[in-house]
Motif scaffolding. Structure first.
Motif, PDB file in Angstrom:
ATOM      1  N   THR A 133       0.851  -1.185   0.000  1.00  0.00           N
ATOM      2  CA  THR A 133       0.000   0.000   0.000  1.00  0.00           C
ATOM      3  C   THR A 133       0.889   1.237   0.000  1.00  0.00           C
ATOM      4  OG1 THR A 133      -0.034   0.146   2.412  1.00  0.00           O
ATOM      5  CG2 THR A 133      -1.713  -1.254   1.358  1.00  0.00           C
ATOM      6  N   ALA A 134       0.273   2.404  -0.129  1.00  0.00           N
ATOM      7  CA  ALA A 134       1.033   3.653  -0.051  1.00  0.00           C
ATOM      8  C   ALA A 134       1.745   3.762   1.293  1.00  0.00           C
ATOM      9  CB  ALA A 134       0.098   4.847  -0.269  1.00  0.00           C
ATOM     10  N   ALA A 135       1.085   3.283   2.349  1.00  0.00           N
ATOM     11  CA  ALA A 135       1.703   3.325   3.680  1.00  0.00           C
ATOM     12  C   ALA A 135       2.933   2.427   3.746  1.00  0.00           C
ATOM     13  CB  ALA A 135       0.689   2.904   4.743  1.00  0.00           C
ATOM     14  N   TRP A 137       5.040   1.703   1.263  1.00  0.00           N
ATOM     15  CA  TRP A 137       6.151   2.390   0.593  1.00  0.00           C
ATOM     16  C   TRP A 137       6.728   3.474   1.494  1.00  0.00           C
ATOM     17  CZ3 TRP A 137       8.217   0.160  -3.438  1.00  0.00           C
ATOM     18  CH2 TRP A 137       7.436  -0.608  -4.305  1.00  0.00           C
ATOM     19  N   HIS A 138       5.852   4.203   2.171  1.00  0.00           N
ATOM     20  CA  HIS A 138       6.313   5.250   3.090  1.00  0.00           C
ATOM     21  C   HIS A 138       7.122   4.641   4.238  1.00  0.00           C
ATOM     22  CE1 HIS A 138       6.216   8.988   5.422  1.00  0.00           C
ATOM     23  NE2 HIS A 138       5.853   8.243   6.464  1.00  0.00           N
ATOM     24  N   ASP A 139       6.612   3.534   4.790  1.00  0.00           N
ATOM     25  CA  ASP A 139       7.306   2.887   5.906  1.00  0.00           C
ATOM     26  C   ASP A 139       8.653   2.328   5.463  1.00  0.00           C
ATOM     27  OD1 ASP A 139       5.304   3.458   7.717  1.00  0.00           O
ATOM     28  OD2 ASP A 139       4.266   1.548   7.432  1.00  0.00           O
ATOM     29  N   ALA A 140       8.714   1.779   4.245  1.00  0.00           N
ATOM     30  CA  ALA A 140       9.985   1.238   3.748  1.00  0.00           C
ATOM     31  C   ALA A 140      11.026   2.331   3.614  1.00  0.00           C
ATOM     32  CB  ALA A 140       9.763   0.547   2.405  1.00  0.00           C
ATOM     33  N   ALA A 141      10.623   3.483   3.090  1.00  0.00           N
ATOM     34  CA  ALA A 141      11.561   4.592   2.942  1.00  0.00           C
ATOM     35  C   ALA A 141      12.066   5.063   4.302  1.00  0.00           C
ATOM     36  CB  ALA A 141      10.885   5.740   2.194  1.00  0.00           C
ATOM     37  N   GLY A 147      18.462   5.677  -0.671  1.00  0.00           N
ATOM     38  CA  GLY A 147      19.536   4.970  -1.372  1.00  0.00           C
ATOM     39  C   GLY A 147      19.598   3.491  -1.105  1.00  0.00           C
ATOM     40  N   ALA A 148      18.840   2.984  -0.122  1.00  0.00           N
ATOM     41  CA  ALA A 148      18.863   1.548   0.186  1.00  0.00           C
ATOM     42  C   ALA A 148      18.191   0.766  -0.939  1.00  0.00           C
ATOM     43  CB  ALA A 148      18.154   1.280   1.508  1.00  0.00           C
ATOM     44  N   HIS A 149      18.550  -0.514  -1.045  1.00  0.00           N
ATOM     45  CA  HIS A 149      17.955  -1.404  -2.040  1.00  0.00           C
ATOM     46  C   HIS A 149      16.898  -2.275  -1.373  1.00  0.00           C
ATOM     47  CE1 HIS A 149      21.818  -1.192  -4.736  1.00  0.00           C
ATOM     48  NE2 HIS A 149      21.251  -0.028  -4.526  1.00  0.00           N
ATOM     49  N   LEU A 150      15.834  -2.579  -2.117  1.00  0.00           N
ATOM     50  CA  LEU A 150      14.732  -3.361  -1.576  1.00  0.00           C
ATOM     51  C   LEU A 150      14.200  -4.292  -2.651  1.00  0.00           C
ATOM     52  CD1 LEU A 150      12.549  -3.864   0.666  1.00  0.00           C
ATOM     53  CD2 LEU A 150      11.237  -2.013  -0.404  1.00  0.00           C
ATOM     54  N   GLY A 151      13.969  -5.552  -2.296  1.00  0.00           N
ATOM     55  CA  GLY A 151      13.355  -6.503  -3.212  1.00  0.00           C
ATOM     56  C   GLY A 151      11.843  -6.413  -3.124  1.00  0.00           C
ATOM     57  N   VAL A 152      11.174  -6.282  -4.283  1.00  0.00           N
ATOM     58  CA  VAL A 152       9.714  -6.172  -4.306  1.00  0.00           C
ATOM     59  C   VAL A 152       9.171  -7.185  -5.304  1.00  0.00           C
ATOM     60  CG1 VAL A 152       9.861  -3.721  -3.730  1.00  0.00           C
ATOM     61  CG2 VAL A 152       9.643  -4.407  -6.125  1.00  0.00           C
ATOM     62  N   SER A 153       7.886  -7.455  -5.209  1.00  0.00           N
ATOM     63  CA  SER A 153       7.269  -8.435  -6.099  1.00  0.00           C
ATOM     64  C   SER A 153       7.193  -7.899  -7.526  1.00  0.00           C
ATOM     65  CB  SER A 153       5.860  -8.779  -5.609  1.00  0.00           C
ATOM     66  OG  SER A 153       5.005  -7.663  -5.704  1.00  0.00           O
ATOM     67  N   ALA A 154       7.041  -8.809  -8.462  1.00  0.00           N
ATOM     68  CA  ALA A 154       6.998  -8.432  -9.871  1.00  0.00           C
ATOM     69  C   ALA A 154       5.819  -7.534 -10.184  1.00  0.00           C
ATOM     70  CB  ALA A 154       6.952  -9.691 -10.737  1.00  0.00           C
ATOM     71  N   ALA A 155       4.722  -7.686  -9.434  1.00  0.00           N
ATOM     72  CA  ALA A 155       3.505  -6.937  -9.736  1.00  0.00           C
ATOM     73  C   ALA A 155       3.432  -5.583  -9.033  1.00  0.00           C
ATOM     74  CB  ALA A 155       2.285  -7.771  -9.361  1.00  0.00           C
ATOM     75  N   ALA A 156       4.359  -5.303  -8.132  1.00  0.00           N
ATOM     76  CA  ALA A 156       4.295  -4.059  -7.369  1.00  0.00           C
ATOM     77  C   ALA A 156       4.460  -2.839  -8.285  1.00  0.00           C
ATOM     78  CB  ALA A 156       5.375  -4.059  -6.283  1.00  0.00           C
ATOM     79  N   GLU A 157       3.603  -1.867  -8.116  1.00  0.00           N
ATOM     80  CA  GLU A 157       3.676  -0.629  -8.888  1.00  0.00           C
ATOM     81  C   GLU A 157       4.474   0.400  -8.103  1.00  0.00           C
ATOM     82  OE1 GLU A 157      -0.060   0.790 -10.223  1.00  0.00           O
ATOM     83  OE2 GLU A 157      -0.722  -1.149 -10.996  1.00  0.00           O
ATOM     84  N   LEU A 158       5.571   0.867  -8.685  1.00  0.00           N
ATOM     85  CA  LEU A 158       6.472   1.758  -7.964  1.00  0.00           C
ATOM     86  C   LEU A 158       5.884   3.164  -7.863  1.00  0.00           C
ATOM     87  CD1 LEU A 158       9.970   0.826  -9.464  1.00  0.00           C
ATOM     88  CD2 LEU A 158       8.667  -0.292  -7.645  1.00  0.00           C
ATOM     89  N   PRO A 159       5.952   3.759  -6.680  1.00  0.00           N
ATOM     90  CA  PRO A 159       5.536   5.156  -6.541  1.00  0.00           C
ATOM     91  C   PRO A 159       6.553   6.088  -7.216  1.00  0.00           C
ATOM     92  CG  PRO A 159       5.610   4.023  -4.414  1.00  0.00           C
ATOM     93  CD  PRO A 159       6.323   3.158  -5.396  1.00  0.00           C
ATOM     94  N   GLU A 160       6.184   7.313  -7.354  1.00  0.00           N
ATOM     95  CA  GLU A 160       7.079   8.297  -7.958  1.00  0.00           C
ATOM     96  C   GLU A 160       8.355   8.422  -7.135  1.00  0.00           C
ATOM     97  OE1 GLU A 160       7.055  13.038  -9.281  1.00  0.00           O
ATOM     98  OE2 GLU A 160       5.252  12.086  -8.443  1.00  0.00           O
ATOM     99  N   GLY A 161       9.486   8.444  -7.825  1.00  0.00           N
ATOM    100  CA  GLY A 161      10.769   8.607  -7.165  1.00  0.00           C
ATOM    101  C   GLY A 161      11.514   7.311  -6.907  1.00  0.00           C
ATOM    102  N   TRP A 162      10.793   6.180  -6.889  1.00  0.00           N
ATOM    103  CA  TRP A 162      11.432   4.883  -6.699  1.00  0.00           C
ATOM    104  C   TRP A 162      11.976   4.393  -8.044  1.00  0.00           C
ATOM    105  CZ3 TRP A 162      11.520   1.846  -2.075  1.00  0.00           C
ATOM    106  CH2 TRP A 162      10.907   2.464  -0.986  1.00  0.00           C
TER     107      TRP A 162
END
Length: 311
Positions: A133-135, A137-141, A147-162
């Motif tokens: 969810t949007a939350a 992505w915010h929590d991950a940041a 600058g950190a790297h994160l593994g996400v699922s193939a279907a995840a839609e990246l927010p702006e800036g990622w």
């Protein structure tokens, strides 16, 4: 009740007396919600102790896919969440960091909302929801930092800036048929050996190894003239599985079969615990992949993981 442990690492427990007081509809809703949340977190299972509860609860649990687990007690019901679509117990390997940090490695976890990571000096792995969810992505940041790297699922839609990172492909292999073999010359490594381990990792470059990575599991190596020349050990630990990691040999000592011997020794220890071995390899590391295939590891088909950079 038997003397068996009610829960194992990664299990979520619901206490029957608490839920039966809610009434049939509320009880069903609570169980279904708990199962959904546990599945999303890649928990091993949901456990309910039904001793002293009405028969209606046991009927409801059976209807919802729970089965009596006599190994834990005569009145214990379990909903196993490790099963993949083909019936094998590999579902937790779809998101092994999330499964590990919610179970065996919970003591290393730093969490913000539904996002969890290993402590910064233990491992760079992080667990992230499959459908963020949007939350999230915010929590991950906030948790991982810019600058950190994160593994996400193939279907995840990246927010702006990622930003999606290119060239970070990898493969996952499992070793259900690999028995392993204890090697009498393999030396158990301890925190006192970390400076030497870090030096070897810097030269051989098997992947990230940090100051406290050794706390994740058993690490072994070979020495020549007192100098550490080869290494292998355990990293991620999703329920029922243990990842083999940091397999490397000093350039001057390659071609002697040291990596093979260490991998088989680590597999032996994993199997002795009752777990199954698995591992990850960079997609372009053909020699390593061929070695693992020769030992009996097989590729596991799963959705591709994408790696992204925190803005």
């Amino acid at each position: 009740m038997s003397t068996a442990t009610l829960t194992t690492p990664g299990d979520v427990e619901i206490t029957a007396p608490d839920i039966t007081a809610l009434g049939p509809d509320a009880t069903r809703a609570l169980i279904e919600t708990t199962v959904d949340r546990a599945r999303a977190r890649y928990a091993a299972g949901v456990v309910v102790e039904t001793a002293g509860s009405p028969d209606g609860l046991r009927r409801l649990l059976t209807e919802l896919g729970f089965r009596r687990d006599a190994s834990r007690g005569d009145a214990v019901y379990l909903r196993d969440l490790t099963l993949a679509a083909d019936g094998t117990s590999t579902r937790v390997l779809d998101n092994p960091a999330l499964a590990s940090l919610g179970g065996h490695h919970a003591r290393f976890a730093e969490r913000r909302g539904e996002v969890v990571r290993y402590q910064a000096d233990v491992s760079p792995w992080a667990g992230f929801p499959d459908e963020p969810t949007a939350a999230d992505w915010h929590d991950a940041a906030a948790l991982l930092g810019s600058g950190a790297h994160l593994g996400v699922s193939a279907a995840a839609e990246l927010p702006e800036g990622w930003v999606e990172l290119e060239g970070f492909s990898g493969v996952q292999l499992t070793g259900e048929a690999v028995e392993g073999r204890q090697d009498p010359e393999a030396v158990a490594l301890t925190p006192d050996d970390v400076p030497e381990i870090l030096d070897l990792v810097e030269r051989a470059k098997p992947g990230p190894y940090l100051a406290r990575t050794i706390e994740l599991g058993r690490y072994v190596g070979f020495r020549d003239g007192g100098r550490l020349i080869a290494l292998a050990g355990e990293r991620l630990h999703p329920p029922g599985w243990t990842e083999i990691s940091a397999v490397c040999t000093d350039d001057e000592h390659r071609g002697r079969g040291l990596a093979t011997r260490l991998v088989l020794d680590v597999v032996h220890g994993i199997r002795q615990r009752g777990d199954l071995p698995m591992l990850h390899a960079a997609g372009g590391n053909t020699p390593a992949i061929r070695l693992y295939e020769h030992l009996g590891f097989t590729h596991r088909a799963r959705p591709a993981t994408r790696f992204v950079r925190v803005p």
